[in-house]
Design an enzyme around this catalytic site. Structure first.
Site, PDB file in Angstrom:
ATOM      1  N   LYS C  75     -36.188 -47.074  23.084  1.00  0.00           N
ATOM      2  CA  LYS C  75     -36.206 -47.292  24.532  1.00  0.00           C
ATOM      3  C   LYS C  75     -34.789 -47.609  24.990  1.00  0.00           C
ATOM      4  O   LYS C  75     -34.067 -48.356  24.313  1.00  0.00           O
ATOM      5  CB  LYS C  75     -37.153 -48.451  24.846  1.00  0.00           C
ATOM      6  CG  LYS C  75     -37.354 -48.700  26.335  1.00  0.00           C
ATOM      7  CD  LYS C  75     -38.421 -49.781  26.549  1.00  0.00           C
ATOM      8  CE  LYS C  75     -38.676 -50.000  28.029  1.00  0.00           C
ATOM      9  NZ  LYS C  75     -39.708 -51.044  28.264  1.00  0.00           N
ATOM     10  N   SER C 150     -43.366 -50.023  31.439  1.00  0.00           N
ATOM     11  CA  SER C 150     -42.071 -49.422  31.615  1.00  0.00           C
ATOM     12  C   SER C 150     -41.643 -48.555  30.430  1.00  0.00           C
ATOM     13  O   SER C 150     -40.680 -47.799  30.556  1.00  0.00           O
ATOM     14  CB  SER C 150     -41.018 -50.487  31.893  1.00  0.00           C
ATOM     15  OG  SER C 150     -40.920 -51.373  30.810  1.00  0.00           O
ATOM     16  N   SER C 174     -45.733 -53.575  29.203  1.00  0.00           N
ATOM     17  CA  SER C 174     -44.949 -52.341  29.147  1.00  0.00           C
ATOM     18  C   SER C 174     -44.937 -51.574  27.839  1.00  0.00           C
ATOM     19  O   SER C 174     -44.373 -50.487  27.799  1.00  0.00           O
ATOM     20  CB  SER C 174     -43.507 -52.639  29.560  1.00  0.00           C
ATOM     21  OG  SER C 174     -43.488 -52.979  30.930  1.00  0.00           O
TER      22      SER C 174
END
Lengths: 478, 95, 482
Positions: C75, C150, C174
């Site tokens: 990420k 997210s 997330s």
């Protein structure tokens, strides 16, 4: 109208740790810009603070030394504001739960006068970087080497009533933090900074007046001047019908005045909240006791001991106990000759301090060591030399000519104490000066000085003054 | 909870965010509605409840006072927008 | 079917292919599909092949460890030394991190291969991956729909076969929510289990990094590497790391699973509810005992979360000021202008909203009413869980109230987006570990089952999830990516 001044001091002492409070970068002064600012100090995305154990120890040492409550659980809080030398956009400080709570310290603004000043709290925080406005024409340069250096913010109560008291307090704290080895006290380098909160009120009024905060004071002399200027300014302002505004003012040493900060920010909303990257700091009774046990005898304790047990004057005791170096020197010397405490204190505070100041040496570097000084003082005490001759011997020791005995011997400085020899000198001088003898017998006491002078000259200063005086008077009697 | 456009301007200033004049009404609406959500917290009584700053009741670990960071100025400043003579530069600040 | 990490471990060990070969496969797939999915912001092709080459050498020398040669995506919130780390934001569009996050260091130490940095909601603020400066991520199951957020990029990358595993972060759901919407497995560990050093902060007291992959077993493998004490993170816990893989095979006889009645009330889509019920029955078949529990303060979790998260993020994001890194506006007139325009230009709308609310709730006079109040509610929420865990070992329920919604459906009203987090958020507030695994399909869109454990009981969660996956095949379903 009689006015009373109320002053509170906020002192920021840079703690003498090797590394920063929340990172492992060096705190050494004087490095090239930004060479001691690591990722954590720069506030790069993703970095986190980790607390320096020594900063905590030093804070606790200070707390113990001022008899303060030590916070068993203290919390770091973020003080949020934007400024280029504050990389994260917040300063990690302590707000509701500081590491050191209420304590006190006694000051002596004048000889014989003692006053206890309350310390409201002392807390840990990180220092910001430096903004340099003179490097570039239209820009400010930022050096973050200093960012993250540990500070102990020491806040006094509103207990000070004059600039003199404020200076005495600041000096006491200054001496104490150096004594404890937690701060080097270098005001020029910025490791000890004083801000003064000053307000006035009519004498007898209980309510506090509006205060102004004065910053940018970097010496004790300026502290006194700045406060005095501010008091006058406020009194004049009020007497002219105006009102004091709560604001920050900068002290201008060149003009000896304070003025309102030009870039006027509205009162900052710091939005304090506990820093979620740090956990509560827990201190146990055992931790505190260990630190207490590790402390040297404190200045206050020394001062009392010197007065009560050694019978030194308050004044001398205060000075000798004030700095670690002087106290160490004094006590080392004293250990071998406890009976000479009075003579020792006078010589340390007088001739030795004078010589050290002149040559810019410290007590630790003194060419006249405690042992050498004691050697000299013994010879005064046993009448081998007079106090006056001793000064000559002192200078010789300072210049490396050896110890007192050696110098006295090689220069032939022994005091003449043989009454017979002195009487002979007196007879000599009396015989050569019949007019003055007559004057003395007629009542002119001052003439005695003339005779003493002559005798001293004849004896090259070595005649014992006390004996001279005594025998002279006897012989001059009709 | 209703915010006024003036409030929004103040908050934007506090947070140093430039927001355009025509976005103010949108922000006012959105922020007010978020604050309405947040007001629901008052439905629950929290008298005598201790605030919980961290999930675990842990305490701060202490680091030994040693210097382990080395000078990485060049690397760190290679990503800076404006650097000169080793200093970060910003528009001049008057104190 | 997309390969699992476990399979790749075996393939490499057996010499079926090299790390370079398998890495190339994934890089090819990324080239084929990233333009339609937009899961990756940066693809580190050259670096990946270099790492794979080195990994192959390690394997040949008999010095490989669990993740040697395994291609993974990270990420874009983890700082990667020398590589772009954007956080999905214009503010960090050109930010090459000058250091590695702890998590990245750990993967590098094992010679894992980094395929690239995945797309995410800007600064991790969002539940749909629509707020990224680099464009929204599409759900590989239905490209008109969101993948969740997210960590939407990581979840989509795995679902679309562009990576066998990825890292994510979870502050209010997330990792779990995008895992649910994309039909993959993901675990948010206990707060303090994985180091936050180098993981760009959103809400410091809630953020946790964790693994995402097809299976619970793969998550265990990744978590084994990610977990562990880091002295550079004061909130990192010194709890020893157990052998997560060894724990996978315990049978579930006697396991007590609690179903919070508040999680099966209004707001939960009926079809999703049905999938969850069927999954719970599966656990019963495996020997678990099901009980009802209550988490009475569930409803208050959303406002509580947002107050805490927004306050903390408003402060965490103050460092983005155009001075030392990141976006700087052109020709700043003065300092104020520098700050306001750099930040105004650099941050997107959702980020600005949250910063402003956060600043407001912390401002003079409001601290007690908002932040302090929220921290008190947080304790009540944690106490609810503590009471439930006195009765049961694991708490289970739906991860999300509905399956993937259409892009744009919830962007007009921020609050409607916040309500997506209803089941996941309490877990972050309490700091507990939580996991989501695939548990069904509705309209060919995945449904996620959430498992919540007590502090540091990741093993138990992974075990339960693994046993479930040995007896079901939802985790093996993949969308056909066009």
């Amino acid at each position: 109208m009689q006015w009373e001044t109320v002053i509170g001091l906020e002192i920021h002492a840079q703690l003498a740790t090797r590394s920063k409070i929340f990172s492992a970068a060096s705190t050494a002064f004087g490095a090239e810009p930004n060479t001691q600012a690591c990722a954590v100090d720069l506030g790069l995305p993703g970095v986190l603070p980790v607390l320096n154990a020594e900063a905590v120890n030093m804070a606790i040492k200070f707390g113990v030394a001022i008899d303060a409550e030590i916070g068993r659980e203290s919390v770091f809080a973020r003080k949020n504001y934007f400024y280029p030398d504050l990389p994260k956009g917040y300063q990690i400080s302590q707000f509701e739960l500081p590491i050191v709570g209420k304590g006190e310290i006694s000051i002596s603004p004048q000889e014989g006068v003692h006053k206890v000043i309350g310390v409201t709290r002392a807390h840990l925080e990180e220092d910001a970087g430096k903004s340099l406005h003179d490097q570039f024409p239209n820009q400010t340069g930022i050096d973050l080497n200093r960012a993250g250096t540990p500070l102990l913010e020491i806040v006094s109560g509103p207990d000070l009533r004059s600039a003199k008291e404020a200076v005495a307090y600041a000096r006491k704290i200054h001496a104490l933090v150096q004594f404890l080895d937690i701060c080097d006290g270098n005001m020029q380098e910025g490791s000890f900074r004083c801000d003064a909160n000053v307000s006035v009120r009519p004498l007898g009024e209980a309510k506090l007046g509006t205060r102004a905060e004065i910053k940018n004071i970097n010496s004790f002399r300026f502290l006194e001047r700045a406060i005095n200027y501010e008091i006058e300014r406020q009194v004049e302002l009020i007497e002219d019908g105006g009102r004091v505004v709560q604001e920050t003012r900068l002290y201008d040493a060149d003009k000896n005045e304070t003025r309102s900060m030009r870039s006027k920010e509205e009162a900052n909303d710091y939005r304090y909240f506990p820093d979620p990257d740090l956990l509560p700091v827990r201190v146990t009774d055992a931790d505190i006791e260990a630190i207490r046990a590790s402390l040297p005898e404190l200045p206050e304790q020394k001062r009392q001991r010197y007065v009560e047990q050694l019978n030194l004057s308050e004044y001398n005791a205060e000075l000798l106990s004030g700095s670690r170096e002087i106290a160490d020197y004094f006590e080392t010397a004293l250990a071998s000759a406890p009976e000479l405490s009075s003579l020792l204190s006078n010589w340390i505070l007088g001739d030795l301090t004078g010589a050290l100041n002149k040559s810019e040496k410290s007590f630790a570097d003194s060419p006249v060591s405690p042992a050498l000084l004691i050697g000299l003082l013994r010879r005064i005490a046993d009448n081998t030399i007079s106090g006056k001759i001793a000064k000559e011997v002192f200078e010789a020791i300072w210049n490396g000519e050896g110890d007192a005995d050696h110098i006295i011997e090689s220069r032939g400085l022994k005091q003449i104490t043989d009454s017979g020899a002195i009487e002979k000198l007196i007879d000599d001088v009396i015989a050569k000066n019949p007019e003055q003898v007559q004057q003395f017998r007629e009542g002119k006491e001052k003439v005695l000085g003339f005779f003493v002078g002559q005798i001293m000259q004849q004896s090259k200063g070595k005649a014992n003054p006390g004996q001279v005086n005594q025998l002279l008077r006897a012989k001059l009697k009709p | 909870m209703s915010l006024k456009p003036e409030d929004v301007k103040n908050i934007a200033h506090l947070a140093r965010l430039a927001i355009s004049d025509d976005s103010i009404s949108d922000y006012t609406r959105d922020l007010s509605s978020i604050l309405d959500l947040v007001e629901q917290m008052n439905q629950v009584n929290t008298d005598h409840v201790q605030p919980m700053a961290h999930p675990m009741d842990a305490q701060q670990r202490l680091r030994q006072d040693t210097v382990t960071e080395v000078n990485q100025r060049d690397k760190f400043q290679s990503i800076a927008p404006d650097v000169e003579s080793g200093l970060y530069r910003v528009p001049k600040v008057i104190e | 079917m997309n390969k699992t990490i476990k399979q790749i471990q075996l393939g490499l060990a057996q010499g079926d292919y090299s790390s370079v070969e398998i890495t190339r496969d994934y890089l090819t797939r990324i080239k084929q599909h990233n333009s339609s999915i937009n899961a990756f912001i940066t693809v580190t092709e050259e670096q990946a092949l270099q790492q794979a080459t080195l990994a192959d050498q390690q394997i040949a020398a008999g010095q490989s460890t669990a993740l040697t040669g395994i291609p993974l995506a990270h990420k874009d919130i983890f700082c990667t030394d020398g590589t772009l780390t954007t956080c999905g934001s214009r503010m960090l569009e050109n930010f090459r991190a000058p250091y590695n996050a702890n998590v990245i260091e750990k993967f590098e130490a094992e010679h894992a291969v980094m395929l690239g940095k995945t797309n995410m909601d800007e600064f991790a603020m969002g539940s749909s991956n629509e707020s990224s400066y680099f464009g929204p991520v599409k759900n590989p199951w239905n490209t008109e729909c969101v993948p969740g957020g997210s960590s939407g990029g990581s979840a989509a990358a795995i679902a679309a076969g562009m990576a066998p595993g990825a890292t994510g972060t979870d502050t209010g759901g997330s990792i779990r929510q995008p895992a649910a919407l994309c039909g993959v497995s993901g675990i948010k560990p206990t707060y303090g289990r994985v180091s936050r050093y180098g993981m760009i902060a959103y809400a410091s007291s809630l953020d946790q990094g964790g693994p995402m992959a097809h299976t619970a077993e793969d998550c265990a493998i990744l978590l084994q590497t990610m977990a562990g004490f880091d002295a550079r993170d004061s909130t990192s816990m010194e709890q020893p790391v157990p052998d997560y893989c060894a724990a996978l095979n315990q049978d579930l006889g006697g396991l007590k699973i609690g179903l919070p009645k508040e999680y099966f009330a209004e707001g939960l889509n009926d079809d999703v509810a049905r999938c969850i019920d069927e999954s719970i029955q599966q656990f019963t078949k495996l020997g678990a005992e099901i009980r009802e529990v209550s988490l009475p303060n569930s409803k208050i979790a959303i406002p509580t979360y947002y107050v805490v998260a927004m306050a903390e993020c408003s402060s965490n994001l103050s460092r983005f000021d155009g001075v030392r890194f990141g976006h700087r506006c052109d020709d700043p007139k003065d300092l104020e202008d520098l700050y306001k325009r750099s930040r105004g230009e650099g941050f997107g709308e959702e980020v600005k909203r949250r910063i402003m609310i956060g600043a407001y709730t912390l401002s003079a006079g409001y601290y007690d009413a908002f932040y302090l109040k929220a921290q008190k509610l947080r304790r009540l929420i944690s106490q609810d869980f503590a009471q439930a865990f006195a009765e049961v070992d694991i708490i289970a329920g739906p991860t999300t109230p509905e399956v993937a919604f259409k892009t744009g459906d919830k962007t007009a009203d921020p609050v409607s987006m916040y309500l997506q987090d209803i089941y996941t958020i309490s877990v972050n507030l309490a700091g507990l570990p939580g996991m989501s695994i695939p548990a069904g399909l509705v309209d060919n869109k995945p449904v996620g089952l959430q498992l919540i454990g007590n502090y540091f009981e990741e093993s138990r969660l992974l075990n339960a999830a693994h046993q479930f996956q040995l007896n079901t095949d939802w985790h093996q379903q993949s969308p056909e990516v066009k």
